[in-house]
Design an enzyme around this catalytic site. Structure first.
Site, PDB file in Angstrom:
ATOM      1  N   GLU A 127      -7.373  21.226   6.281  1.00 42.59           N
ATOM      2  CA  GLU A 127      -7.021  21.841   7.561  1.00 42.59           C
ATOM      3  C   GLU A 127      -5.640  22.484   7.502  1.00 42.59           C
ATOM      4  O   GLU A 127      -4.696  21.920   6.953  1.00 42.59           O
ATOM      5  CB  GLU A 127      -7.030  20.779   8.665  1.00 42.59           C
ATOM      6  CG  GLU A 127      -6.693  21.332  10.051  1.00 42.59           C
ATOM      7  CD  GLU A 127      -6.658  20.258  11.130  1.00 42.59           C
ATOM      8  OE1 GLU A 127      -6.529  20.618  12.313  1.00 42.59           O
ATOM      9  OE2 GLU A 127      -6.755  19.063  10.788  1.00 42.59           O
TER      10      GLU A 127
ATOM     11  N   GLU B 132     -10.832  20.795  19.574  1.00 43.81           N
ATOM     12  CA  GLU B 132      -9.854  19.739  19.367  1.00 43.81           C
ATOM     13  C   GLU B 132      -8.719  20.000  20.349  1.00 43.81           C
ATOM     14  O   GLU B 132      -7.678  20.562  19.996  1.00 43.81           O
ATOM     15  CB  GLU B 132      -9.360  19.704  17.921  1.00 43.81           C
ATOM     16  CG  GLU B 132      -8.578  18.427  17.629  1.00 43.81           C
ATOM     17  CD  GLU B 132      -8.052  18.355  16.215  1.00 43.81           C
ATOM     18  OE1 GLU B 132      -8.104  17.257  15.631  1.00 43.81           O
ATOM     19  OE2 GLU B 132      -7.587  19.379  15.695  1.00 43.81           O
TER      20      GLU B 132
END
Length: 259
Positions: free
Chosen positions: A142, A239
């Site tokens: 990520e 998220e």
């Protein structure tokens, strides 16, 4: 109008007053996959019993990519976490350039990443792929913005793309977090295009505030249209915190990614 993407949401950031198994169940009832962070504090039996589709979970508890000691810690931790991921049938196990402490602050910070660190990080990620192949799991790497995560090595979208594309193995994909890309680089649609061959998941939150699409400056309807035209059909995970009611936030997310 259709929903061509697999939509999911991070249970850690919604209904903060509710137990985790309740959050997982409610997301499942609403038709969303479920994202998780670290597993040790979870009641695994309770959330396993829900029967949710867990799309992503942190794939390690400690370690880092670019030095010998950190790599060994990461490999041990990732192997242990892979067992939990298989138990919950998690789709992807997420990594960062280094372990994160309280508030997401990198435990080992680096203002400059050397050539030797790049080579070590690529070697570590190849070892992660070997582990993933043995265990039958998939990892993602990520990107993180350096305002919220100062000194995180390999945090930029460009760095993550460079590492994952240089390894170029199916056991390692990009978790392209567009909230972090917006803060770090902008130009979201072109980054989606550049990363497309290696994307395992796209994560979203609006900026500023890290809340649901529509609460800030990012035109997520346009991004959803562009992803559709790029023929991306993979998972999109919210998220994000809710700016108000969590269910309203989730419906705003669903609407933004209906094309």
């Amino acid at each position: 109008m259709s929903q061509p993407f697999q939509l999911a949401a991070c249970a850690e950031m919604l209904w903060l007053d509710k137990p985790m198994d309740w959050r997982v169940a409610r997301l499942t009832e609403m038709g969303f996959g479920v994202g998780l962070w670290n597993w040790p504090d979870l009641d695994l039996a309770k959330i396993e019993a829900v029967g949710a589709n867990f799309t992503i979970m942190n794939g390690y508890l400690e370690g880092r990519l670019a030095d010998d000691e950190g790599a060994e810690m990461l490999l041990r931790s990732a192997r242990e976490t892979a067992q939990i991921g298989k138990r919950l049938n998690v789709d992807r196990l997420n990594l960062h350039g280094t372990g994160l402490g309280d508030g997401g602050i990198p435990i080992c910070q680096h203002d400059v990443v050397s050539g030797d660190m790049w080579l070590k990080a690529r070697d570590t990620l190849n070892r992660i792929c070997d582990l993933a192949e043995e265990e039958g799991v998939v990892f993602t790497l990520e990107n993180l913005n350096l305002l919220d995560h100062p000194g995180c090595p390999f945090g930029s979208t460009a760095d993550v793309l460079a590492l994952v594309s240089s390894v170029d193995r199916p056991q390692l994909r990009i978790n392209l977090d567009l909230y972090h890309t917006q803060i770090g680089e902008g130009d979201l649609i072109r980054w989606c295009d550049k990363c497309l061959p290696w994307i395992g998941e796209i994560q979203v939150a609006d900026n500023p505030g890290r809340c649901e699409p529509g609460s800030g400056e990012i035109n997520y309807k346009m991004i959803a249209k562009a992803l559709y035209e790029l023929e991306y059909r993979g998972p999109v995970g919210m998220e994000a915190f809710a700016s108000g009611d969590p269910e309203a936030a989730l419906e705003a997310f669903r609407t933004a990614f209906t094309v």
